[in-house]
Design a protein around this motif. Structure first.
Motif, PDB file in Angstrom:
ATOM      1  N   SER A  49      -6.212   0.108  -4.327  1.00  0.00           N
ATOM      2  CA  SER A  49      -5.053   0.566  -3.568  1.00  0.00           C
ATOM      3  C   SER A  49      -3.804   0.494  -4.435  1.00  0.00           C
ATOM      4  N   GLU A  51      -0.074  -0.580  -5.239  1.00  0.00           N
ATOM      5  CA  GLU A  51       0.543  -1.882  -4.982  1.00  0.00           C
ATOM      6  C   GLU A  51       1.312  -1.902  -3.670  1.00  0.00           C
ATOM      7  N   ASP A  52       2.072  -0.843  -3.390  1.00  0.00           N
ATOM      8  CA  ASP A  52       2.846  -0.785  -2.146  1.00  0.00           C
ATOM      9  C   ASP A  52       1.925  -0.746  -0.933  1.00  0.00           C
ATOM     10  N   LEU A  54      -1.123  -1.936  -0.752  1.00  0.00           N
ATOM     11  CA  LEU A  54      -1.786  -3.235  -0.628  1.00  0.00           C
ATOM     12  C   LEU A  54      -0.887  -4.226   0.102  1.00  0.00           C
ATOM     13  N   ARG A  55       0.413  -4.162  -0.155  1.00  0.00           N
ATOM     14  CA  ARG A  55       1.342  -5.051   0.546  1.00  0.00           C
ATOM     15  C   ARG A  55       1.375  -4.754   2.037  1.00  0.00           C
ATOM     16  N   VAL A  56       1.090  -3.515   2.417  1.00  0.00           N
ATOM     17  CA  VAL A  56       1.116  -3.123   3.825  1.00  0.00           C
ATOM     18  C   VAL A  56      -0.142  -3.590   4.558  1.00  0.00           C
ATOM     19  N   HIS A  57      -1.328  -3.330   3.969  1.00  0.00           N
ATOM     20  CA  HIS A  57      -2.568  -3.629   4.697  1.00  0.00           C
ATOM     21  C   HIS A  57      -3.312  -4.869   4.214  1.00  0.00           C
ATOM     22  N   GLY A  58      -3.100  -5.303   2.989  1.00  0.00           N
ATOM     23  CA  GLY A  58      -3.715  -6.523   2.488  1.00  0.00           C
ATOM     24  C   GLY A  58      -5.207  -6.439   2.212  1.00  0.00           C
ATOM     25  N   THR A  60      -8.004  -5.893  -0.159  1.00  0.00           N
ATOM     26  CA  THR A  60      -8.172  -5.864  -1.610  1.00  0.00           C
ATOM     27  C   THR A  60      -9.412  -5.083  -2.025  1.00  0.00           C
ATOM     28  N   LYS A 150       1.222  -8.930  11.531  1.00  0.00           N
ATOM     29  CA  LYS A 150       1.786  -9.405  10.268  1.00  0.00           C
ATOM     30  C   LYS A 150       1.523  -8.387   9.160  1.00  0.00           C
ATOM     31  N   LEU A 151       0.310  -7.825   9.143  1.00  0.00           N
ATOM     32  CA  LEU A 151      -0.062  -6.733   8.247  1.00  0.00           C
ATOM     33  C   LEU A 151      -0.540  -5.567   9.102  1.00  0.00           C
TER      34      LEU A 151
END
Length: 234
Positions: A49, A51-52, A54-58, A60, A150-151
């Motif tokens: 994913s 980087e942006d 990945l920060r949204v959905h988490g 990996t 949270k995500l």
């Protein structure tokens, strides 16, 4: 009516640029009641994913590495969605990603399988022009509890969207059914006419002291108004 509240998480924003679906959430509603017959799928995108994203959905790359490919879940997804109305927030985004996946498999667009597609973002813009209409903004405005968000997660977002949709369409205030299992649509109460003539209503008379107190108050009002009170004009 069978409706499916639909959401995806993806590796990025560009379906035609090679980004892939990594999670799908489907929440079924029939006649404005949740059925509990939901579909939740993780998908191995065979790529990392952004980087942006990945920060949204988490989600990996390691977590998704042992999940099925889209080709392996395509039939399950299509069978679940067949004939239903898809309700999606910002529908072109999710439909674009699903269609890109279908195109890679040489299959027809998802719109050939579902009954129709409804975009709640367009609905919200009509109802709240000039205001923020993201899913989070609508949850706040319509008092839908999204404290667990949270995500971003496809199933959670689809569940939140179902609550938002009910409130947007003003059919009922909640998806929660009462203990009897009756839907809000069938909860109609008819009260029998009540004949009040059979009741003897008591008449309470003011005491002499109460009448004197009342006259004193009227006198004070008359004095304060310069003798202009009109409710006792002869």
């Amino acid at each position: 009516m069978r409706q499916i509240f639909f959401d995806t998480e993806t590796t990025g924003l560009a379906a035609e640029g090679g980004d892939r679906i990594i999670e799908i959430g489907c929440v079924e509603m029939i006649n404005r009641q949740l059925t509990g017959n939901n579909l939740h799928l993780y998908v191995n995108p065979q790529r990392a994913s952004h980087e942006d994203a990945l920060r949204v959905h988490g989600l990996t790359e390691a977590f998704l590495s042992d999940k099925p490919l889209f080709a392996q879940i395509a039939d399950q997804l299509l069978d679940f969605l067949a004939g239903a109305e898809l309700v999606i927030h910002n529908a072109p985004f999710d439909i674009g990603f699903v269609n890109a996946e279908m195109k890679r498999l040489g299959r027809s667009p998802i719109t050939d399988t579902v009954g129709s597609v409804r975009d709640t973002l367009l609905m919200a813009r009509d109802l709240f022009p000039g205001k923020a209409n993201s899913l989070d903004a609508l949850c706040r405005r319509l008092e839908v509890d999204n404290s667990n968000r949270k995500l971003h997660g496809a199933l959670l977002d689809a569940e939140l969207l179902a609550e938002v949709f009910i409130r947007l369409t003003r059919g009922q205030d909640s998806l929660v059914m009462d203990d009897s299992g009756d839907s809000a649509q069938s909860a109609e109460f008819k009260l029998a006419a009540l004949d009040l003539s059979s009741f003897a209503l008591p008449i309470l008379q003011a005491s002499e002291a109460e009448l004197l107190a009342h006259e004193r108050v009227l006198g004070e009002l008359d004095k304060a108004s310069g003798g202009k009170r009109i409710w006792q004009a002869a």
